[in-house]
Design a protein around this motif. Sequence first.
Motif, PDB file in Angstrom:
ATOM      1  N   SER A  43      10.083  29.081   5.982  1.00 52.54           N
ATOM      2  CA  SER A  43      10.320  27.918   5.129  1.00 52.54           C
ATOM      3  C   SER A  43       9.326  27.916   3.974  1.00 52.54           C
ATOM      4  O   SER A  43       8.277  28.590   4.022  1.00 52.54           O
ATOM      5  CB  SER A  43      10.174  26.627   5.936  1.00 52.54           C
ATOM      6  OG  SER A  43       8.811  26.462   6.336  1.00 52.54           O
ATOM      7  N   ALA A  44       9.624  27.132   2.957  1.00 49.52           N
ATOM      8  CA  ALA A  44       8.702  27.020   1.823  1.00 49.52           C
ATOM      9  C   ALA A  44       7.370  26.448   2.280  1.00 49.52           C
ATOM     10  O   ALA A  44       6.300  26.879   1.823  1.00 49.52           O
ATOM     11  CB  ALA A  44       9.322  26.148   0.730  1.00 49.52           C
ATOM     12  N   HIS A  70      12.832  30.712  -2.440  1.00 51.20           N
ATOM     13  CA  HIS A  70      12.448  29.326  -2.672  1.00 51.20           C
ATOM     14  C   HIS A  70      12.032  29.123  -4.123  1.00 51.20           C
ATOM     15  O   HIS A  70      11.737  30.085  -4.844  1.00 51.20           O
ATOM     16  CB  HIS A  70      11.284  28.930  -1.756  1.00 51.20           C
ATOM     17  CG  HIS A  70      11.585  29.083  -0.296  1.00 51.20           C
ATOM     18  ND1 HIS A  70      12.548  28.343   0.349  1.00 51.20           N
ATOM     19  CD2 HIS A  70      11.045  29.907   0.658  1.00 51.20           C
ATOM     20  CE1 HIS A  70      12.602  28.695   1.626  1.00 51.20           C
ATOM     21  NE2 HIS A  70      11.701  29.642   1.834  1.00 51.20           N
TER      22      HIS A  70
END
Length: 258
Positions: A43-44, A70
Motif C-alpha cells: 500500500s502507499a 501510487h
Amino acid sequence: MEPGKLLSEWRKTRRLSQLELAARAAVSSRHLSFVETGRARASAGLLRRLAAALDLNCRDTNELLVAAGHAPVYGETRLDEPAMAPVRQALEVMLDNHQPYPAGVLDAHWNLLLANTALQGLIQAMVAEGGPLPDTGNILELVFHPDGFKPFILNWDLVASALLRRLRRDLDLRPDPRLQRLYRRLEDLADLPALLGATPTSVDPMLTLQMMVGGRRLTTFSTLASFGTAMDVVMEELRIEHYFPADDATRAFFEEAG
C-alpha cells in the motif's frame, strides 16, 4: 524498475537486512519479503513507512510510490514557478547578504541555478582572462574541464579529489542516474582513479580553494546550507554555497570589486 526490486536495492544500499528494515517500518519480515519479490503489492502507506525507515529523500520516496502504481506524495516545483516565489526570495536575500563575497545556489546534480553579483563577477573575470567557458552550468564539470575553471585553480589536484569524493558519497547514498552520467563525464576529463587513490593532505583546518585570477591570488573556503523543512523535491535538493575569504588579500580583492 519494479517496486520490489527498487525497495531491495535501497535496503542493500543502506546495508539493512530484511529483518532490520521490517522492524523499523513496523511490518513483518515475511510481508516485506513478499513485497520485494513481487508476491505482494504494498500500500502507499506501507511504502511511505518503508521510505522513512530507509531515510529516503522526497524524490526517491516519490519514485518508490510511482513504481508501485501510487501517486507521488511530494511536489516537484520549478524554482521559477509562482509557488516557489517565497523560496526564491529567501535565496536571493541570502545571496545578496553575502556580498561582496561569492555565493551561489546549486541543485542536487551540481548545476548552478543562482549566483550573486560577486560570483558572477568572478566568473566574468575568468572569461575575460581565459576566453569563453564550456557551454555548461555544471560546477563540477567546469572545475574538471581544461577550458573551464581548472586553469585558474592552483591546488586543483586537492580540490578535484575532495569534490570527487563528495560526488562518490552522494552516489553511495543515492544511485542517481544523472549523477552517474556526471561521473562518467568527469571520467572523460580526468584520471579519476588516480584522484581517488591520492589521499588529500593539508595542514589547514579546512579545504581552501586557491585561484589565480587577473594576476591576483585568491584563497577561499566555503560552507553549504540547505532548507531544513522542505516538503518539495526541488526545494529539498537546493544547496546554498557561501565562499569566504581565507586571507586579507582575498578579502581586499572582493571588497574592491564589490
